[in-house]
Write an enzyme that holds these catalytic residues in place. Structure first.
Site, PDB file in Angstrom:
ATOM      1  N   LYS A 277       0.844  -1.195   0.000  1.00  0.00           N
ATOM      2  CA  LYS A 277       0.000   0.000   0.000  1.00  0.00           C
ATOM      3  C   LYS A 277       0.881   1.247   0.000  1.00  0.00           C
ATOM      4  O   LYS A 277       1.927   1.272   0.653  1.00  0.00           O
ATOM      5  CB  LYS A 277      -0.895   0.032   1.251  1.00  0.00           C
ATOM      6  CG  LYS A 277      -1.941  -1.054   1.316  1.00  0.00           C
ATOM      7  CD  LYS A 277      -2.727  -0.940   2.609  1.00  0.00           C
ATOM      8  CE  LYS A 277      -3.718  -2.089   2.775  1.00  0.00           C
ATOM      9  NZ  LYS A 277      -4.840  -1.983   1.831  1.00  0.00           N
ATOM     10  N   ARG A 351     -10.009 -11.893   1.284  1.00  0.00           N
ATOM     11  CA  ARG A 351     -10.834 -12.953   0.683  1.00  0.00           C
ATOM     12  C   ARG A 351     -10.145 -14.319   0.769  1.00  0.00           C
ATOM     13  O   ARG A 351     -10.812 -15.353   0.771  1.00  0.00           O
ATOM     14  CB  ARG A 351     -11.182 -12.591  -0.753  1.00  0.00           C
ATOM     15  CG  ARG A 351     -10.028 -12.490  -1.716  1.00  0.00           C
ATOM     16  CD  ARG A 351     -10.365 -11.679  -2.961  1.00  0.00           C
ATOM     17  NE  ARG A 351     -10.520 -10.265  -2.656  1.00  0.00           N
ATOM     18  CZ  ARG A 351     -10.857  -9.334  -3.545  1.00  0.00           C
ATOM     19  NH1 ARG A 351     -11.084  -9.668  -4.793  1.00  0.00           N
ATOM     20  NH2 ARG A 351     -10.977  -8.062  -3.182  1.00  0.00           N
TER      21      ARG A 351
END
Length: 502
Positions: A277, A351
């Protein structure tokens, strides 16, 4: 921890540091809300006029302090805005009361005791005021020096007009206190710095709560995860020195006829991994375990309330870090289900851990599974910072959760699972990729998760990426930092499941 009491005393005679009353707008006129009659009498019927002189408008979120006149035991009156006054025969909404109580509790930081004389028409109103006050009084100070001048949260909330000898009111207050305390438990976990809340530390917190509340807690460490073939959780956690955990927290009731499974994303810190990030996007990523915190707290709340339903929480805990051992974009993971996943972006890690936990939860054949996760920025772009998205493989179940969220005062919105977006996750190498089309990314993530839900099991997915962590100024009962989003929805879902309504 703020105490809650139901008082039989009147507003004029109760000794407290402050009296909280409600004011509202009726056309262009400021009116005093029910519950404050004795206070208004002490002002010789001029409380509204005095507040108008001080600039009060009755708007929601407004708080106006004024010294109490002779005739009141409390030295301070705090008037909180309730918005527009309801029509004749109607009452104030529970969420309006909840937010007003939260505003009052925040404003009275440092006070030892406050009496809340807000309008109460029934047990639901009393519960909302109690809940809002206890949530509004929350403060996370574990890492701050507390000197003599440091202000502590409001010490005690005394609820007036709630009929303490009435069993229904007493039960409503006890429920409100249990739920609020569990929401605050979730907030504490979310706010805890990631150097202290590692996957192992989170698992230890679950074990401690299990002993206290009679829950069965099982922890799979990295060795057990490797032996069991949990490739998703291991793949996300392998870049960190703090290894992952899968924690099962189970509450059972001897009379339960239904079982609800809750699955929470617990990324205790998310750097993005090799798909790192950028600066400006990783400073608050300690909150990426908010889903697991909500699930954990909801299971404890179910136990404290003695609900006649079995509730099992699955906490998929890992730290997503870059290193020489981290999963790379292009790697293929073999999941617990046996499916293979091509990892195209290591920052789509939630996920992956959820997939393993969903498969494991499905093996127990619950009546329904609900997963909760700060899963996608796409959901924040779609719904903003205060609303979570709901996806499901059953439209009726999705609608029910949406109704429940609205009932308890949590903003949510039903979202679709468009089948045409599934093709974007086709992989030339593996059974599925962890990324698909960029547009509709929140829906793509939901479609990915659906692949790992057992056949015939009702399932819903709550993407709480927006409301889980509040970076702005506090408002109502919502603090800066972790919010405990979705806990109230999950608890009410468990209650309705226990009642046989679902």
């Amino acid at each position: 921890m703020t105490a809650l009491t139901l008082s039989t005393a009147g507003a004029a005679t109760l000794r407290a540091d402050a009296l909280v009353v409600g004011v509202a707008k009726s056309g262009k006129t400021l009116v005093v809300a029910p519950g404050a009659e004795a206070v208004d009498k002490a002002f010789e019927g001029r409380l509204a006029a005095v507040l108008e002189t001080l600039g009060a408008s009755g708007a929601e979120g407004e708080a106006t302090k004024l010294p109490a006149p002779a005739g009141l035991k409390a030295p301070l009156v705090l008037a909180v805005g309730l918005g527009s006054a309801p029509e004749d025969g109607e009452s104030y909404g529970t969420e309006t009361l909840r937010r007003a109580a939260g505003t009052a509790a925040r404003t009275l930081t440092g006070a030892k005791k406050a009496a809340f004389a807000l309008p109460i028409a029934d047990t639901e109103d009393a519960a909302a005021i109690a809940e809002g006050a206890l949530l509004g009084a929350y403060a996370y100070t574990a890492y701050q020096e507390t000197g003599k001048d440091a202000k502590k949260p409001l010490g005690e909330v005394a609820l007036l007009g709630a009929k303490p000898r009435d069993k229904a009111f007493k039960a409503a207050a006890e429920r409100a206190q249990a739920v609020a305390e569990e929401i605050n438990r979730a907030r504490d976990l979310i706010n805890m710095p990631p150097n202290d809340l590692t996957p192992a530390a989170f698992a230890a917190a679950a074990q401690a709560a299990g002993k206290e509340h009679g829950l069965k807690v099982q922890v799979l460490d990295e060795k057990a995860l490797a032996k069991g073939g949990y490739g998703g959780i291991l793949g996300v956690g392998k870049g960190s020195e703090n290894p992952p955990r899968l924690v099962r927290v189970a509450y059972t009731h001897p009379k339960a006829e239904r079982t609800l499974a809750l699955v929470g994303k617990g990324i205790t810190y998310d750097s993005g991994g090799i798909s790192l990030k950028p600066a400006g996007h990783n400073e608050t990523m300690k909150c990426d375990m908010s889903g697991a915190a909500a699930v954990f707290s909801a299971v404890v709340a179910a136990a404290r309330l003695g609900l006649e339903v079995n509730v099992t929480g699955w906490l998929a805990l890992a730290e997503n870090m870059p290193s020489g051992s981290a999963t790379r974009p292009g790697d293929v993971l073999r999941m617990y289900s046996g499916k293979t996943v091509e990892v195209l972006n290591t920052d789509a890690e939630g996920r992956l851990v959820l997939a393993d936990a969903l498969t494991k939860a499905s093996e127990e054949h619950p009546d329904a599974i609900v997963d909760v996760a700060t899963l996608t920025g796409a959901m924040v772009l779609a719904l903003g910072n205060r609303t979570f998205g709901i996806m499901a493989n059953d439209d009726d179940y999705r609608s029910t959760i949406h109704e429940i969220a609205d009932e308890v005062g949590e903003a949510s919105w039903p979202m679709p699972l468009p089948a045409d977006l599934r093709k974007g996750m086709d992989s030339p190498t593996a059974d599925i990729a962890n990324m698909g089309e960029r547009m509709g990314g929140g829906l793509v993530a939901g479609l990915f998760l659906q692949e790992f839900v057992g056949e015939g099991i009702t399932w819903a997915h709550l993407d709480i990426a927006g409301p889980a962590f509040h970076e702005g100024a506090p408002y109502g009962y919502t603090p800066k930092g972790g919010t405990g989003s979705s806990v109230r929805t999950l608890v009410r879902l468990a209650e309705r499941t226990a009642a046989g309504e679902l």
